[in-house]
Write a protein that holds these residues in place. Structure first.
Motif, short mmCIF file in Angstrom:
data_model
loop_
_atom_site.label_atom_id
_atom_site.label_comp_id
_atom_site.label_asym_id
_atom_site.label_seq_id
_atom_site.Cartn_x
_atom_site.Cartn_y
_atom_site.Cartn_z
N TYR A 36 0.41 -1.12 0.41
CA TYR A 36 -0.09 -0.27 0.04
C TYR A 36 0.65 1.35 -0.15
CZ TYR A 36 -3.97 -2.60 1.23
OH TYR A 36 -5.11 -3.44 1.22
N ARG A 44 -4.25 6.00 2.70
CA ARG A 44 -3.19 4.87 1.89
C ARG A 44 -4.67 4.23 1.36
NH1 ARG A 44 -0.90 1.33 6.67
NH2 ARG A 44 -0.07 3.49 7.23
N GLU A 45 -3.49 3.85 -0.06
CA GLU A 45 -4.24 3.20 -1.01
C GLU A 45 -3.37 1.63 -1.33
OE1 GLU A 45 -3.93 5.27 -4.58
OE2 GLU A 45 -2.19 5.48 -5.12
N LEU A 46 -4.19 0.67 -1.87
CA LEU A 46 -3.68 -0.26 -2.60
C LEU A 46 -3.03 -0.01 -3.82
CD1 LEU A 46 -3.07 -3.44 -2.33
CD2 LEU A 46 -5.54 -4.07 -4.14
N GLU A 49 -1.08 -6.30 -4.47
CA GLU A 49 -1.64 -7.90 -4.06
C GLU A 49 -1.10 -8.48 -4.50
OE1 GLU A 49 -5.09 -8.96 -1.78
OE2 GLU A 49 -3.88 -8.18 -0.08
#
Length: 115
Positions: A36, A44-46, A49
């Motif tokens: 992130y 906060r951002e992805l 993954e």
């Protein structure tokens, strides 16, 4: 679970960096590992993954430029970042999901893209 990140730094636009995150401790079962980021003044951002199954998700803003990979034997996740842009400047956090609904965060590594 402890996460140790490395690889951040200062890079010029168009450059590349590789982030690494190694997980250690009482890891029952890692379900997913990812990254992130949080830019100044933003949430906060992805970024990306990767699940143990191998499925991968990327933020639209990094598709085609960033590549996430994982070494299951070493419990380590990598983020290869190419064609970096100033808007990629942020603190990047490693994130691990494990066991039955548990997760852990790294301390963060700063990436600055600037000329």
């Amino acid at each position: 679970v402890q996460l140790v990140e490395s690889g951040g730094g200062l890079v010029q636009p168009g450059g590349s960096l590789r982030l690494s995150c190694a997980a250690s401790g009482s890891i029952f079962r890692i379900n997913a590992m990812g990254w992130y980021r949080q830019a100044p003044g933003k949430g906060r951002e992805l970024v990306a993954e990767i699940a143990t199954s191998g499925s991968i998700d990327y933020a639209d803003s990094v598709k085609g430029r960033f590549t996430i990979s994982r070494d299951n034997d070493k419990n380590t996740v990598y983020l290869q970042m190419n064609s970096l842009k100033p808007e990629d400047t942020a603190v990047y956090y490693c994130h691990v999901e494990y066991g039955l609904g548990s997760d852990s965060w790294g301390q963060g590594t700063r990436v600055t893209v600037s000329s």
